[in-house]
Design a protein around this motif. Structure first.
Motif, PDB file in Angstrom:
ATOM      1  N   UNK A   1      80.887 -44.996 113.603  1.00 50.32           N
ATOM      2  CA  UNK A   1      79.470 -44.842 113.972  1.00 50.32           C
ATOM      3  C   UNK A   1      78.538 -44.975 112.773  1.00 50.32           C
ATOM      4  N   UNK A   2      77.293 -45.327 113.095  1.00 48.48           N
ATOM      5  CA  UNK A   2      76.202 -45.361 112.127  1.00 48.48           C
ATOM      6  C   UNK A   2      75.157 -44.359 112.592  1.00 48.48           C
ATOM      7  N   UNK A   3      74.773 -43.438 111.712  1.00 50.45           N
ATOM      8  CA  UNK A   3      73.852 -42.360 112.066  1.00 50.45           C
ATOM      9  C   UNK A   3      72.647 -42.406 111.132  1.00 50.45           C
ATOM     10  N   UNK A   4      71.450 -42.185 111.689  1.00 52.13           N
ATOM     11  CA  UNK A   4      70.215 -42.132 110.902  1.00 52.13           C
ATOM     12  C   UNK A   4      69.655 -40.719 110.913  1.00 52.13           C
ATOM     13  N   UNK A   5      69.051 -40.319 109.792  1.00 44.38           N
ATOM     14  CA  UNK A   5      68.437 -39.006 109.684  1.00 44.38           C
ATOM     15  C   UNK A   5      67.090 -39.084 109.007  1.00 44.38           C
ATOM     16  N   UNK A   6      66.321 -37.993 109.078  1.00 46.18           N
ATOM     17  CA  UNK A   6      64.976 -37.919 108.521  1.00 46.18           C
ATOM     18  C   UNK A   6      64.944 -36.879 107.412  1.00 46.18           C
ATOM     19  N   UNK A   7      64.327 -37.228 106.300  1.00 48.81           N
ATOM     20  CA  UNK A   7      64.214 -36.306 105.172  1.00 48.81           C
ATOM     21  C   UNK A   7      63.607 -34.983 105.632  1.00 48.81           C
ATOM     22  N   UNK A   8      64.262 -33.869 105.259  1.00 47.86           N
ATOM     23  CA  UNK A   8      63.769 -32.543 105.599  1.00 47.86           C
ATOM     24  C   UNK A   8      64.276 -31.994 106.915  1.00 47.86           C
ATOM     25  N   UNK A   9      64.908 -32.842 107.730  1.00 50.12           N
ATOM     26  CA  UNK A   9      65.403 -32.385 109.021  1.00 50.12           C
ATOM     27  C   UNK A   9      66.922 -32.255 108.987  1.00 50.12           C
ATOM     28  N   UNK A  10      67.542 -32.094 110.168  1.00 46.43           N
ATOM     29  CA  UNK A  10      68.996 -31.895 110.258  1.00 46.43           C
ATOM     30  C   UNK A  10      69.642 -33.055 110.999  1.00 46.43           C
ATOM     31  N   UNK A  11      70.948 -33.182 110.818  1.00 48.65           N
ATOM     32  CA  UNK A  11      71.705 -34.224 111.495  1.00 48.65           C
ATOM     33  C   UNK A  11      73.105 -33.702 111.782  1.00 48.65           C
ATOM     34  N   UNK A  12      73.727 -34.241 112.829  1.00 42.39           N
ATOM     35  CA  UNK A  12      75.114 -33.905 113.171  1.00 42.39           C
ATOM     36  C   UNK A  12      75.945 -35.173 113.069  1.00 42.39           C
ATOM     37  N   UNK A  13      76.953 -35.148 112.204  1.00 43.12           N
ATOM     38  CA  UNK A  13      77.863 -36.283 112.063  1.00 43.12           C
ATOM     39  C   UNK A  13      79.069 -36.048 112.963  1.00 43.12           C
ATOM     40  N   UNK A  14      79.336 -36.959 113.912  1.00 38.02           N
ATOM     41  CA  UNK A  14      80.453 -36.748 114.841  1.00 38.02           C
ATOM     42  C   UNK A  14      81.788 -36.923 114.142  1.00 38.02           C
ATOM     43  N   UNK A  15      82.777 -36.132 114.588  1.00 30.80           N
ATOM     44  CA  UNK A  15      84.112 -36.203 113.990  1.00 30.80           C
ATOM     45  C   UNK A  15      85.043 -37.120 114.769  1.00 30.80           C
ATOM     46  N   UNK A  16      84.633 -37.528 115.972  1.00 32.17           N
ATOM     47  CA  UNK A  16      85.486 -38.380 116.784  1.00 32.17           C
ATOM     48  C   UNK A  16      86.679 -37.653 117.362  1.00 32.17           C
ATOM     49  N   UNK A  17      86.595 -36.332 117.468  1.00 35.99           N
ATOM     50  CA  UNK A  17      87.679 -35.524 118.022  1.00 35.99           C
ATOM     51  C   UNK A  17      87.170 -34.758 119.232  1.00 35.99           C
ATOM     52  N   UNK A  18      88.048 -34.463 120.156  1.00 34.77           N
ATOM     53  CA  UNK A  18      87.674 -33.707 121.340  1.00 34.77           C
ATOM     54  C   UNK A  18      87.954 -32.222 121.114  1.00 34.77           C
ATOM     55  N   UNK A  19      87.379 -31.349 121.961  1.00 33.54           N
ATOM     56  CA  UNK A  19      87.650 -29.912 121.808  1.00 33.54           C
ATOM     57  C   UNK A  19      89.133 -29.570 121.936  1.00 33.54           C
TER      58      UNK A  19
END
Length: 260
Positions: free
Chosen positions: A33-51
């Motif tokens: 995956x490719x993920x974008x974020x904004x300076x000063x905010x938060x982001x969640x990077x997926x691990x590609x794993x299920x619960x």
């Protein structure tokens, strides 16, 4: 082509088609995956794993640095200290108070309970600032033509579009050449600048002073000034002539009085 040959051709082509379709589906499902974020905010990077996955070992890396570890919540670099959180339900990574230097390729490395190494997931992460835009008018002596400049606080990954009032314009650059007809007043031109995470608008109003008949404001102003000057000179000359005539009449009356 006979029916037998068509059937034979289909029997050879079908396995190839199935393999290609499987590769296409696999590439879309397992693509990093490719993920974008904004300076000063938060982001969640997926691990590609299920619960249901319960790896015996798991860590997140940026380059050679371990920034999160399943068995040691304190393993972080100075860059990410007190800014990361490992979700122990799906093993995703949350990064808070994002900085521009947080951009990079993050790797989730995990080992199954069986001891087998799970496929490594690479998350490409980009951090952008919120975009800001401004529209200015390039200096010009023309009243009905203008060059508008849209500037932002960023140089890369910026796209532009323009609007005239509510109408979209075909231009997609930071410069817009506009032309108005005489009589158009307060026409709003808006620049919409955007980057992968945000959008900003800025507007300016342009006018073409003059009559719709084609006489520009500058020409009309010149004519009015000329007429005013002519009227002023005529008035001065008229007053002077009147005073001279009045003086001559007084002289003739004085002479006549003296002769009598």
């Amino acid at each position: 082509m006979s029916a037998h040959r068509r059937l034979l051709h289909f029997s050879y082509a079908l396995p190839v088609f199935i393999v290609l379709l499987g590769l296409l589906v696999a590439s879309s499902v397992f693509a990093d995956p490719v993920v974008n974020g904004i300076v000063g905010e938060s982001v969640v990077l997926p691990a590609g794993l299920s619960p249901q996955d319960n790896p015996s070992e798991l860590e997140w890396r940026l380059g050679k640095n371990i920034i999160a570890d399943k068995d040691n919540s304190d393993v972080t670099t100075d860059q990410f200290r007190h800014r990361v959180h490992l979700n122990r339900r799906d093993w995703s990574l949350t990064i808070n108070l994002l900085r521009a230097e947080d951009s990079g390729e993050y790797k989730r490395i995990a080992t199954a309970t069986s001891g087998d190494q799970l496929p490594t997931l690479t998350v490409t992460f980009h951090v952008y600032e919120k975009i800001k835009s401004e529209v200015t008018r390039k200096p010009s002596h023309e009243t009905c033509r203008a060059t508008l400049l849209c500037t932002t606080n960023q140089r890369e990954h910026v796209s532009y579009r323009w609007k005239r009032g509510d109408q979209d314009l075909p231009e997609h650059a930071g410069i817009l050449e506009v032309s108005l007809i005489p009589g158009e007043i307060n026409v709003t031109f808006t620049c919409v600048a955007s980057n992968p995470v945000s959008e900003a608008t800025a507007s300016i109003r342009e006018s073409c002073l003059g009559s719709p008949g084609g006489v520009s404001f500058c020409v009309l102003k010149s004519v009015l000034l000329s007429l005013g000057l002519v009227l002023m000179i005529s008035a001065v000359i008229g007053v002077h002539v009147r005073d001279c005539a009045h003086t001559k009449r007084n002289v003739r009356r004085h002479r006549a009085a003296c002769e009598t």
